[in-house]
Write a protein that holds these residues in place. Structure first.
Motif, short mmCIF file in Angstrom:
data_model
loop_
_atom_site.label_atom_id
_atom_site.label_comp_id
_atom_site.label_asym_id
_atom_site.label_seq_id
_atom_site.Cartn_x
_atom_site.Cartn_y
_atom_site.Cartn_z
N GLN A 33 0.71 -1.18 -0.11
CA GLN A 33 -0.05 0.14 0.04
C GLN A 33 0.84 1.26 -0.02
O GLN A 33 2.03 1.13 0.52
CB GLN A 33 -0.83 -0.14 1.23
N ASP A 34 0.42 2.22 -0.28
CA ASP A 34 1.10 3.63 -0.25
C ASP A 34 1.15 3.99 1.05
O ASP A 34 0.10 4.09 1.93
CB ASP A 34 0.45 4.65 -1.42
N PRO A 35 2.25 4.72 1.62
CA PRO A 35 2.17 5.20 2.85
C PRO A 35 1.27 6.46 3.19
O PRO A 35 1.04 6.71 4.36
CB PRO A 35 3.69 5.65 3.00
N PHE A 36 0.90 7.18 2.09
CA PHE A 36 0.11 8.29 2.27
C PHE A 36 -1.61 7.80 2.00
O PHE A 36 -2.14 8.33 2.73
CB PHE A 36 0.31 9.49 1.24
N ASN A 37 -1.67 7.36 1.08
CA ASN A 37 -2.85 6.95 0.41
C ASN A 37 -3.40 5.46 0.90
O ASN A 37 -4.64 5.07 1.14
CB ASN A 37 -3.11 6.95 -1.16
N GLY A 38 -2.62 4.99 1.61
CA GLY A 38 -3.08 3.54 2.27
C GLY A 38 -3.51 2.44 1.09
O GLY A 38 -2.54 2.50 0.27
#
Length: 346
Positions: free
Chosen positions: A100-105
């Motif tokens: 997952q993306d650390p900002f967008n989850g």
């Protein structure tokens, strides 16, 4: 608004499964002989330890992923003049052990997924990729190593369902454009156009990011890059043209202005930026030091400050966000964060 492919790989084991699958298959494809599809498997592991002080919330420290990714490029030579390519890249959230993306989850489990052709006519691609406006306008000042890099802009980084074109070089001049279905404001289509001119060590670019929507929003941008031996300089200005006048992000007349400088001495790089972004951070300072320890491995230390809360300094440490996006800070004052970390790319 974003459309992504669905992955069901288990936490942590997903990265291992991807590596085990792509590694042997990449090697096998390259052994097929001339005229076959060539695969290039790559990855970049990026992790930081941060001590953050979000205004209006408790201070914290802990690990946060700094946009790790793994993927592959595939190339097939159709003839001497045309090459077909494909790329797939997934985010690896090392702090939470998830794809997952650390900002967008979990809202972004594919960073890049595209197919295309390149040749004397330029490059055309379809799918999800870095957008032309970001590449020409925002990228020149987005040169830091931490999670906090790249927030001082109004544009988007990557979009799905996009058709992108990059022209060849015409005596220093080049242009690019993109159409992205349903990724503009209020679900409208998005259009981008950029033009660049390079002369020696200097590149000047102009661009527009047309989000349309109920407020007819457009982002106009101008950037400049110049290098003088070990010294690199860059600047950008973005201006929002919109019917919105709500004292909020996206107002007509909002400006995002950035200056960036870096100095490299052997394995050492010192760099910093100052930005003023209306309705999204206001005054922003970002300072950093990077040590290129060996090929593929860089250590870094950075400090980030924003006058008003945005999304660069989350309210919670990474392991407390679960699978949800990191989200914005509490929104009632300035944020500070110190971070140390590493990039290991292969």
């Amino acid at each position: 608004m974003k459309k992504t492919m669905s992955w069901t790989l288990a936490p942590l084991s997903g990265a291992v499964a991807l590596a085990l699958f792509l590694g042997p298959n990449a090697a096998f494809a390259q052994q097929e002989g001339a005229g076959g599809v060539e695969f290039d498997f790559y990855g970049s592991l990026r992790l930081q330890y941060e001590a953050a002080d979000p205004k209006g919330a408790d201070s914290y420290d802990g690990f946060r992923d700094a946009y790790s990714r793994m993927g592959f490029n595939a190339n097939y030579e159709i003839n001497e003049d045309v090459n077909a390519f494909a790329q797939l890249e997934v985010p690896i959230d090392l702090a939470n052990g998830k794809i997952q993306d650390p900002f967008n989850g979990e809202n972004e489990d594919i960073r890049i997924g595209k197919i295309g052709l390149d040749g004397a006519f330029g490059t055309v691609a379809y799918g999800r990729d870095w957008m032309p406006y970001y590449n020409a306008i925002a990228f020149p000042v987005d040169m830091f190593y931490s999670y906090q890099s790249g927030f001082a802009t109004y544009t988007t980084f990557r979009e799905s369902d996009s058709v992108m074109y990059y022209s060849p070089d015409f005596d220093g001049f080049s242009f690019a454009g993109a159409y992205s279905a349903n990724s503009g404001a209020d679900g409208d289509d998005r259009y981008q156009m950029t033009g660049s001119y390079t002369m020696g060590d200097t590149t000047l670019s102009v661009g527009v990011d047309d989000l349309d929507g109920a407020d007819n929003t457009r982002i106009w941008g101008l950037s400049a890059m110049h290098s003088m031996g070990p010294l690199s300089l860059a600047a950008k200005v973005e201006y929002i043209q919109s019917d919105q006048d709500a004292a909020a992000f996206g107002d007509d007349g909002d400006v995002a202005a950035n200056i960036y400088a870096a100095y490299t001495m052997g394995q050492h790089t010192f760099h910093g930026t100052y930005a003023n972004v209306d309705n999204y951070g206001e005054n922003i300072y970002h300072l950093g030091y990077a040590f290129n320890w060996m090929d593929g491995l860089t250590l870094f230390a950075e400090y980030y400050y924003e006058e008003e809360s945005t999304g660069a300094v989350p309210e919670f440490k990474a392991r407390d966000t679960g699978s949800d996006p990191a989200g914005f800070g509490p929104g009632d004052g300035s944020n500070n964060v110190f971070m140390v970390g590493m990039h290991y790319s292969f």
